[in-house]
Design a protein around this motif. Structure first.
Motif, PDB file in Angstrom:
ATOM      1  N   TRP A 172      -3.573  -5.126  10.583  1.00 16.75           N
ATOM      2  CA  TRP A 172      -4.946  -4.721  10.877  1.00 16.75           C
ATOM      3  C   TRP A 172      -5.202  -4.896  12.367  1.00 16.75           C
ATOM      4  CZ3 TRP A 172      -9.057  -6.345   6.731  1.00 16.75           C
ATOM      5  CH2 TRP A 172      -8.691  -5.805   5.496  1.00 16.75           C
TER       6      TRP A 172
ATOM      7  N   GLY B 285      -2.162  -7.750   7.178  1.00 19.36           N
ATOM      8  CA  GLY B 285      -3.270  -7.296   6.353  1.00 19.36           C
ATOM      9  C   GLY B 285      -3.635  -8.247   5.246  1.00 19.36           C
TER      10      GLY B 285
ATOM     11  N   VAL C 141      -5.514   0.526  10.658  1.00 19.45           N
ATOM     12  CA  VAL C 141      -4.384  -0.136  10.016  1.00 19.45           C
ATOM     13  C   VAL C 141      -3.093   0.502  10.526  1.00 19.45           C
ATOM     14  CG1 VAL C 141      -3.221  -0.607   7.832  1.00 19.45           C
ATOM     15  CG2 VAL C 141      -5.717  -0.664   7.948  1.00 19.45           C
TER      16      VAL C 141
ATOM     17  N   ARG D 197     -13.142  -3.505  13.141  1.00 23.03           N
ATOM     18  CA  ARG D 197     -11.847  -3.068  12.634  1.00 23.03           C
ATOM     19  C   ARG D 197     -11.569  -1.647  13.115  1.00 23.03           C
ATOM     20  NH1 ARG D 197     -10.187  -2.523   6.226  1.00 23.03           N
ATOM     21  NH2 ARG D 197      -8.168  -1.522   6.555  1.00 23.03           N
TER      22      ARG D 197
END
Length: 342
Positions: free
Chosen positions: A320, A286, A305, A302
């Motif tokens: 990520w 990240g 996470v 994206r």
């Protein structure tokens, strides 16, 4: 869960190196700019003093530092090269300037004290003047590159070749910084990287239906020099999902941002175009904002996470997850004309 990594071009992957030096190859435009700046500098010096010794010291130091940045440390450490050349060269040129400012055959005691004094006094300031000369020389090329970048933007002509034994030495050299190695290897290798580990890794990718493929990226416009390494891993053969992993750009390569995008574009062409995957994923630390920017520029989305997923320097970090779908990639590809289709 397989080991994954994003684009890692710098030890911490967060920002490009700030050290700029004289490139080992440059065109006539950069040379003319360098001569112009030196001419302006000499004109300023002559307006203050017309001493030939001052001209000799300045010119010799600038030329020496410029050559030193090109030749020393393989051109990779311009600041250290400038300091080293300044430390060694500046006292010598000042000594010669003082020696030939008067009768060089005069070896009286007073004259010898003057020569030794000039040499001793210059030793502490040599590194400083070397650094200043290196900053000036490198600044000329940085300024010229910024101007050229506003008018011309060369897209690297990057192609992928299957990774083999002849590429071992290049990859091992790139993995010398331990921090970069820690970001790149995850768990499969031990530092320092060597031929035995790479040979074992290469053999694990051989077979009829390997789940992982490794590629070396070469720049066809730069004499087919190696500029990167990347792996493509099959995650789900039924859903045709693949992962881009262990991507790294050669630390000595110039314009790493463009090379990163060019290498990833070639990987996506391989994954979507030739191997017909439906989805390509990446998973990276990240804190690696450079990787995020690079993937985002290629329209990766994206997805989320994964908390405390990847380890670096003995600490777990969030990872990520980003992905690109085949239809998203196909939509941006140039349409073939009827003549090309037929």
């Amino acid at each position: 869960m397989p080991e994954l990594l994003g684009i890692t071009t710098y030890p911490l992957g967060s920002s490009p190196p700030t050290t700029v030096g004289v490139p080992r190859r440059f065109g006539i435009g950069e040379m003319m700019m360098l001569v112009t700046v030196y001419a302006i500098l000499f004109a300023m010096i002559s307006s203050i003093t017309r001493s030939p010794q001052a001209m000799f010291v300045t010119g010799t130091l600038l030329a020496g530092v410029t050559v030193g940045q090109i030749l020393l440390f393989g051109g990779r450490k311009p600041r250290q090269a400038s300091v080293l050349v300044g430390t060694l060269l500046f006292p010598v040129v000042v000594f010669l300037a003082v020696l030939f400012s008067d009768d060089p055959t005069d070896l009286s005691e007073e004259r010898l004290l003057e020569l030794v004094g000039s040499l001793v006094c210059c030793l502490p300031v040599g590194p400083v003047f070397g650094w200043m000369a290196g900053t000036l020389a490198a600044g000329v090329f940085l300024f010229q590159n910024r101007i050229a970048g506003n008018h011309t933007s060369r897209t690297p002509n990057v192609t992928l070749v299957p990774f083999n034994e002849s590429h071992f030495d290049a990859l091992i050299a790139w993995m010398q910084p331990e921090q970069l190695f820690d970001l790149w290897h995850v768990d499969s290798f031990t530092y320092p990287l060597d031929h035995a580990q790479l040979q074992q890794h290469l053999e694990s990718m051989q077979g009829e239906n390997p789940t992982r493929q490794a590629f070396m990226a070469v720049d066809a416009d730069e004499d087919d020099c190696f500029v990167g390494y990347v792996e493509l891993q099959v995650v789900d053969p039924q859903l045709r999902t693949a992962l881009i992993t262990r991507a790294v750009i050669a630390p000595e390569a110039s314009d790493r941002g463009k090379l990163s995008r060019a290498m990833l574009t070639a990987v996506l062409q391989e994954a979507f175009g030739r191997q017909k995957f439906q989805r390509v994923e990446v998973l990276f630390h990240g804190f690696d904002y450079h990787a995020y920017r690079c993937y985002h520029s290629l329209d990766f989305s994206r997805d989320g996470v994964l908390r405390k997923m990847l380890q670096f320097a003995g600490t777990l970090h969030d990872a990520w997850l980003m992905s690109l779908l085949r239809e998203e990639w196909s939509w941006k590809q140039p349409r073939k004309s009827k003549a090309e289709i037929s």
